[in-house]
Design a protein around this motif. Sequence first.
Motif, mmCIF file in Angstrom:
data_model
loop_
_atom_site.group_PDB
_atom_site.id
_atom_site.type_symbol
_atom_site.label_atom_id
_atom_site.label_comp_id
_atom_site.label_asym_id
_atom_site.label_seq_id
_atom_site.Cartn_x
_atom_site.Cartn_y
_atom_site.Cartn_z
ATOM 1 N N GLU A 147 0.852 -1.195 -0.019
ATOM 2 C CA GLU A 147 0.122 0.064 0.109
ATOM 3 C C GLU A 147 0.824 1.190 0.096
ATOM 4 O O GLU A 147 0.419 2.455 -0.296
ATOM 5 C CB GLU A 147 -0.881 -0.113 1.086
ATOM 6 C CG GLU A 147 -2.144 -0.995 1.124
ATOM 7 C CD GLU A 147 -2.896 -0.926 -0.062
ATOM 8 O OE1 GLU A 147 -3.053 0.150 -0.742
ATOM 9 O OE2 GLU A 147 -3.844 -1.685 -0.397
ATOM 10 N N SER A 148 2.072 1.230 0.305
ATOM 11 C CA SER A 148 3.103 2.317 0.492
ATOM 12 C C SER A 148 3.289 2.901 -1.167
ATOM 13 O O SER A 148 3.528 3.970 -1.392
ATOM 14 C CB SER A 148 4.307 2.066 1.067
ATOM 15 O OG SER A 148 5.019 1.213 0.205
ATOM 16 N N ALA A 149 2.839 2.050 -1.989
ATOM 17 C CA ALA A 149 2.818 2.491 -3.363
ATOM 18 C C ALA A 149 1.987 3.323 -3.845
ATOM 19 O O ALA A 149 2.100 4.432 -4.491
ATOM 20 C CB ALA A 149 2.924 1.172 -4.502
ATOM 21 N N GLU A 150 0.644 3.426 -3.096
ATOM 22 C CA GLU A 150 -0.418 4.417 -3.266
ATOM 23 C C GLU A 150 0.205 5.701 -2.673
ATOM 24 O O GLU A 150 -0.121 6.698 -3.111
ATOM 25 C CB GLU A 150 -1.862 3.759 -2.638
ATOM 26 C CG GLU A 150 -2.552 3.039 -3.533
ATOM 27 C CD GLU A 150 -3.915 2.722 -2.730
ATOM 28 O OE1 GLU A 150 -4.687 3.325 -3.207
ATOM 29 O OE2 GLU A 150 -3.672 1.722 -1.887
ATOM 30 N N VAL A 151 0.646 5.611 -1.543
ATOM 31 C CA VAL A 151 1.300 6.920 -0.836
ATOM 32 C C VAL A 151 2.342 7.669 -1.700
ATOM 33 O O VAL A 151 2.282 8.818 -1.959
ATOM 34 C CB VAL A 151 1.693 6.473 0.564
ATOM 35 C CG1 VAL A 151 2.305 7.827 1.269
ATOM 36 C CG2 VAL A 151 0.683 5.918 1.331
ATOM 37 N N ALA A 152 3.497 6.689 -2.596
ATOM 38 C CA ALA A 152 4.154 7.474 -3.356
ATOM 39 C C ALA A 152 3.346 8.042 -4.293
ATOM 40 O O ALA A 152 3.774 9.231 -4.938
ATOM 41 C CB ALA A 152 5.196 6.191 -3.657
ATOM 42 N N GLY A 153 2.458 7.393 -4.875
ATOM 43 C CA GLY A 153 1.467 7.892 -6.222
ATOM 44 C C GLY A 153 0.979 9.314 -5.623
ATOM 45 O O GLY A 153 1.196 10.180 -6.463
ATOM 46 N N PHE A 154 0.502 9.283 -4.465
ATOM 47 C CA PHE A 154 -0.217 10.458 -3.912
ATOM 48 C C PHE A 154 0.841 11.790 -3.711
ATOM 49 O O PHE A 154 0.473 12.807 -4.265
ATOM 50 C CB PHE A 154 -0.801 10.218 -2.830
ATOM 51 C CG PHE A 154 -1.909 9.168 -2.474
ATOM 52 C CD1 PHE A 154 -2.817 9.080 -3.700
ATOM 53 C CD2 PHE A 154 -2.260 8.682 -1.463
ATOM 54 C CE1 PHE A 154 -3.842 8.313 -3.712
ATOM 55 C CE2 PHE A 154 -3.471 7.556 -1.527
ATOM 56 C CZ PHE A 154 -4.311 7.408 -2.679
ATOM 57 N N ALA A 155 1.899 11.240 -3.330
ATOM 58 C CA ALA A 155 2.850 12.271 -3.404
ATOM 59 C C ALA A 155 3.312 13.030 -4.421
ATOM 60 O O ALA A 155 3.544 14.018 -4.812
ATOM 61 C CB ALA A 155 4.080 11.791 -2.439
ATOM 62 N N ALA A 156 3.724 11.993 -5.572
ATOM 63 C CA ALA A 156 3.985 12.405 -6.963
ATOM 64 C C ALA A 156 3.100 13.169 -7.596
ATOM 65 O O ALA A 156 3.068 14.210 -8.382
ATOM 66 C CB ALA A 156 4.405 11.044 -7.584
ATOM 67 N N LEU A 157 1.739 12.829 -7.225
ATOM 68 C CA LEU A 157 0.549 13.590 -7.840
ATOM 69 C C LEU A 157 0.584 15.052 -7.260
ATOM 70 O O LEU A 157 0.273 16.183 -7.878
ATOM 71 C CB LEU A 157 -0.779 12.934 -7.556
ATOM 72 C CG LEU A 157 -0.900 11.658 -8.335
ATOM 73 C CD1 LEU A 157 -2.307 10.936 -8.071
ATOM 74 C CD2 LEU A 157 -1.384 12.258 -10.002
ATOM 75 N N ILE A 158 0.908 14.981 -5.908
ATOM 76 C CA ILE A 158 0.838 16.381 -5.390
ATOM 77 C C ILE A 158 1.895 17.119 -6.176
ATOM 78 O O ILE A 158 1.696 18.639 -6.079
ATOM 79 C CB ILE A 158 0.952 16.484 -3.795
ATOM 80 C CG1 ILE A 158 -0.310 15.639 -3.226
ATOM 81 C CG2 ILE A 158 1.303 17.745 -2.987
ATOM 82 C CD1 ILE A 158 -0.124 15.377 -1.642
ATOM 83 N N VAL A 159 3.126 16.608 -6.115
ATOM 84 C CA VAL A 159 4.076 17.437 -6.837
ATOM 85 C C VAL A 159 3.816 17.884 -8.273
ATOM 86 O O VAL A 159 3.987 19.173 -8.609
ATOM 87 C CB VAL A 159 5.378 16.571 -6.860
ATOM 88 C CG1 VAL A 159 6.399 17.155 -7.939
ATOM 89 C CG2 VAL A 159 5.914 16.324 -5.489
ATOM 90 N N CYS A 160 2.965 17.006 -8.918
ATOM 91 C CA CYS A 160 2.513 17.436 -10.389
ATOM 92 C C CYS A 160 1.715 18.549 -10.160
ATOM 93 O O CYS A 160 1.652 19.565 -11.114
ATOM 94 C CB CYS A 160 1.939 16.013 -10.856
ATOM 95 S SG CYS A 160 3.072 14.895 -11.307
ATOM 96 N N MET A 161 0.875 18.480 -9.383
ATOM 97 C CA MET A 161 -0.226 19.526 -9.041
ATOM 98 C C MET A 161 0.251 20.962 -8.730
ATOM 99 O O MET A 161 0.077 21.958 -9.374
ATOM 100 C CB MET A 161 -1.410 19.327 -8.046
ATOM 101 C CG MET A 161 -2.113 17.890 -8.649
ATOM 102 S SD MET A 161 -3.244 18.348 -10.056
ATOM 103 C CE MET A 161 -1.980 17.109 -11.008
#
Length: 165
Positions: A147-161
């Motif tokens: 599930e930490s892969a989801e958290v990494a995805g969220f962090a990457a999305l925030i950076v993109c936004m």
Amino acid sequence: MVAEIRTALVAVHIVLAIVWVGGVLFIGWGVYPAMKHLPVGRRREVFRALMAWVHGPFTAAGTGVILTGVLLGTALGPIRGWSDLGTAYGRIWLTALIIAVVTVVWGSTVGYRLSMGIFRDDSLWSQAEQGDDRPLKRAMGRIAAVESAEVAGFAALIVCMVLLG
């Protein structure tokens, strides 16, 4: 009129993102640690019921984030054709789209299936109830790692936004 629609869609996008990201993080960082204080059998029941109940809404919220993001970038945004994906905005937007799709798919398939498989594994839970909780702890550690892969995805999305402004 287009500006008002865009503003409303941004609001929907943000609310859906809060539900998706906030929900997943709350379960992982709030509910999961609190559950360690429940008896093993009760913990299993609650985990199974909780995961079955939130799976659909969280997947729908993540899918809604993607769909509203597509509309905000294309129909109500600067991406009008394939060539616009070569711009700085287009590259970041496309990166965010790919990350979001992978994150939703990962959480709704890999993470969910692993979690529910562990919650259904009678031997893990009965062994823990009999005093040997090491295999269950290892299995729960696998859930946290996956599930930490989801958290990494969220962090990457925030950076993109943030980069999209």
